[in-house]
Write a protein that holds these residues in place. Structure first.
Motif, PDB file in Angstrom:
ATOM      1  N   LEU A  48      54.023 -14.739   9.478  1.00  0.00           N
ATOM      2  CA  LEU A  48      52.910 -15.638   9.802  1.00  0.00           C
ATOM      3  C   LEU A  48      52.135 -16.035   8.549  1.00  0.00           C
ATOM      4  CD1 LEU A  48      51.499 -14.135  13.116  1.00  0.00           C
ATOM      5  CD2 LEU A  48      52.815 -16.233  12.816  1.00  0.00           C
ATOM      6  N   MET A  49      51.996 -15.135   7.611  1.00  0.00           N
ATOM      7  CA  MET A  49      51.307 -15.469   6.358  1.00  0.00           C
ATOM      8  C   MET A  49      52.074 -16.516   5.565  1.00  0.00           C
ATOM      9  SD  MET A  49      49.941 -11.717   5.179  1.00  0.00           S
ATOM     10  CE  MET A  49      49.409 -12.256   3.583  1.00  0.00           C
ATOM     11  N   VAL A  50      53.403 -16.382   5.531  1.00  0.00           N
ATOM     12  CA  VAL A  50      54.222 -17.364   4.810  1.00  0.00           C
ATOM     13  C   VAL A  50      54.151 -18.727   5.508  1.00  0.00           C
ATOM     14  CG1 VAL A  50      56.599 -17.964   4.189  1.00  0.00           C
ATOM     15  CG2 VAL A  50      55.746 -15.651   3.801  1.00  0.00           C
ATOM     16  N   VAL A  51      54.261 -18.728   6.826  1.00  0.00           N
ATOM     17  CA  VAL A  51      54.200 -19.986   7.579  1.00  0.00           C
ATOM     18  C   VAL A  51      52.829 -20.644   7.413  1.00  0.00           C
ATOM     19  CG1 VAL A  51      54.211 -20.963   9.917  1.00  0.00           C
ATOM     20  CG2 VAL A  51      55.971 -19.334   9.238  1.00  0.00           C
ATOM     21  N   GLY A  52      51.771 -19.853   7.506  1.00  0.00           N
ATOM     22  CA  GLY A  52      50.423 -20.395   7.334  1.00  0.00           C
ATOM     23  C   GLY A  52      50.210 -20.980   5.952  1.00  0.00           C
ATOM     24  N   THR A  53      50.732 -20.311   4.938  1.00  0.00           N
ATOM     25  CA  THR A  53      50.593 -20.819   3.577  1.00  0.00           C
ATOM     26  C   THR A  53      51.382 -22.108   3.392  1.00  0.00           C
ATOM     27  OG1 THR A  53      50.313 -18.574   2.752  1.00  0.00           O
ATOM     28  CG2 THR A  53      50.929 -20.251   1.149  1.00  0.00           C
ATOM     29  N   LEU A  54      52.595 -22.145   3.912  1.00  0.00           N
ATOM     30  CA  LEU A  54      53.415 -23.355   3.805  1.00  0.00           C
ATOM     31  C   LEU A  54      52.807 -24.530   4.575  1.00  0.00           C
ATOM     32  CD1 LEU A  54      57.019 -21.887   4.041  1.00  0.00           C
ATOM     33  CD2 LEU A  54      55.826 -22.726   2.005  1.00  0.00           C
ATOM     34  N   ALA A  55      52.072 -24.241   5.631  1.00  0.00           N
ATOM     35  CA  ALA A  55      51.458 -25.308   6.417  1.00  0.00           C
ATOM     36  C   ALA A  55      50.337 -26.012   5.649  1.00  0.00           C
ATOM     37  CB  ALA A  55      50.916 -24.741   7.732  1.00  0.00           C
ATOM     38  N   PHE A  56      49.798 -25.356   4.627  1.00  0.00           N
ATOM     39  CA  PHE A  56      48.767 -25.984   3.807  1.00  0.00           C
ATOM     40  C   PHE A  56      49.336 -26.932   2.756  1.00  0.00           C
ATOM     41  CE2 PHE A  56      45.906 -22.509   5.152  1.00  0.00           C
ATOM     42  CZ  PHE A  56      44.791 -23.271   5.448  1.00  0.00           C
ATOM     43  N   LEU A  57      50.607 -26.808   2.414  1.00  0.00           N
ATOM     44  CA  LEU A  57      51.189 -27.588   1.330  1.00  0.00           C
ATOM     45  C   LEU A  57      51.076 -29.100   1.494  1.00  0.00           C
ATOM     46  CD1 LEU A  57      54.301 -25.516   0.252  1.00  0.00           C
ATOM     47  CD2 LEU A  57      52.075 -25.692  -0.838  1.00  0.00           C
ATOM     48  N   PRO A  58      51.291 -29.673   2.670  1.00  0.00           N
ATOM     49  CA  PRO A  58      51.166 -31.132   2.771  1.00  0.00           C
ATOM     50  C   PRO A  58      49.772 -31.648   2.413  1.00  0.00           C
ATOM     51  CG  PRO A  58      52.316 -30.289   4.678  1.00  0.00           C
ATOM     52  CD  PRO A  58      51.819 -29.102   3.907  1.00  0.00           C
ATOM     53  N   SER A  59      48.763 -30.817   2.542  1.00  0.00           N
ATOM     54  CA  SER A  59      47.409 -31.286   2.244  1.00  0.00           C
ATOM     55  C   SER A  59      47.122 -31.311   0.751  1.00  0.00           C
ATOM     56  CB  SER A  59      46.381 -30.409   2.949  1.00  0.00           C
ATOM     57  OG  SER A  59      46.412 -29.102   2.418  1.00  0.00           O
ATOM     58  N   VAL A  60      47.911 -30.641  -0.075  1.00  0.00           N
ATOM     59  CA  VAL A  60      47.652 -30.613  -1.511  1.00  0.00           C
ATOM     60  C   VAL A  60      48.625 -31.460  -2.319  1.00  0.00           C
ATOM     61  CG1 VAL A  60      46.577 -28.338  -1.427  1.00  0.00           C
ATOM     62  CG2 VAL A  60      49.005 -28.509  -1.846  1.00  0.00           C
ATOM     63  N   ILE A  61      49.641 -32.012  -1.676  1.00  0.00           N
ATOM     64  CA  ILE A  61      50.612 -32.859  -2.380  1.00  0.00           C
ATOM     65  C   ILE A  61      50.041 -34.268  -2.489  1.00  0.00           C
ATOM     66  CG2 ILE A  61      52.920 -33.858  -2.282  1.00  0.00           C
ATOM     67  CD1 ILE A  61      53.816 -31.364  -0.776  1.00  0.00           C
ATOM     68  N   PRO A  62      49.945 -34.785  -3.717  1.00  0.00           N
ATOM     69  CA  PRO A  62      49.415 -36.144  -3.878  1.00  0.00           C
ATOM     70  C   PRO A  62      50.362 -37.176  -3.261  1.00  0.00           C
ATOM     71  CG  PRO A  62      49.719 -35.057  -6.021  1.00  0.00           C
ATOM     72  CD  PRO A  62      50.266 -34.151  -4.974  1.00  0.00           C
ATOM     73  N   GLY A  63      49.780 -38.220  -2.711  1.00  0.00           N
ATOM     74  CA  GLY A  63      50.569 -39.296  -2.142  1.00  0.00           C
ATOM     75  C   GLY A  63      50.929 -39.117  -0.682  1.00  0.00           C
TER      76      GLY A  63
END
Length: 62
Positions: free
Chosen positions: A15-30
């Protein structure tokens, strides 16, 4: 007892890995704006995973 020997800890770790990966789209420019609801779900999943890992061992959680 190691971290990987408890089912509760393994679920929490996933769950920690999934939660962390779910944040990635918000920090990728564009990338188009990410919904606040998606970020809230990511935060909830990360929090539950952290809680499961923290309470999986014996004794008092840190």
């Amino acid at each position: 007892m190691g971290l990987l020997s408890s089912k509760k800890a393994l679920v929490g770790l996933v769950l920690m890995v999934v939660g962390t990966l779910a944040f990635l789209p918000s920090v990728i420019p564009g990338v188009a704006g990410v919904s606040v609801y998606a970020l809230a779900v990511a935060a909830l999943v990360l929090t539950v995973g952290t809680w499961l890992v923290g309470t999986s061992g014996g004794g008092r959680p840190v």
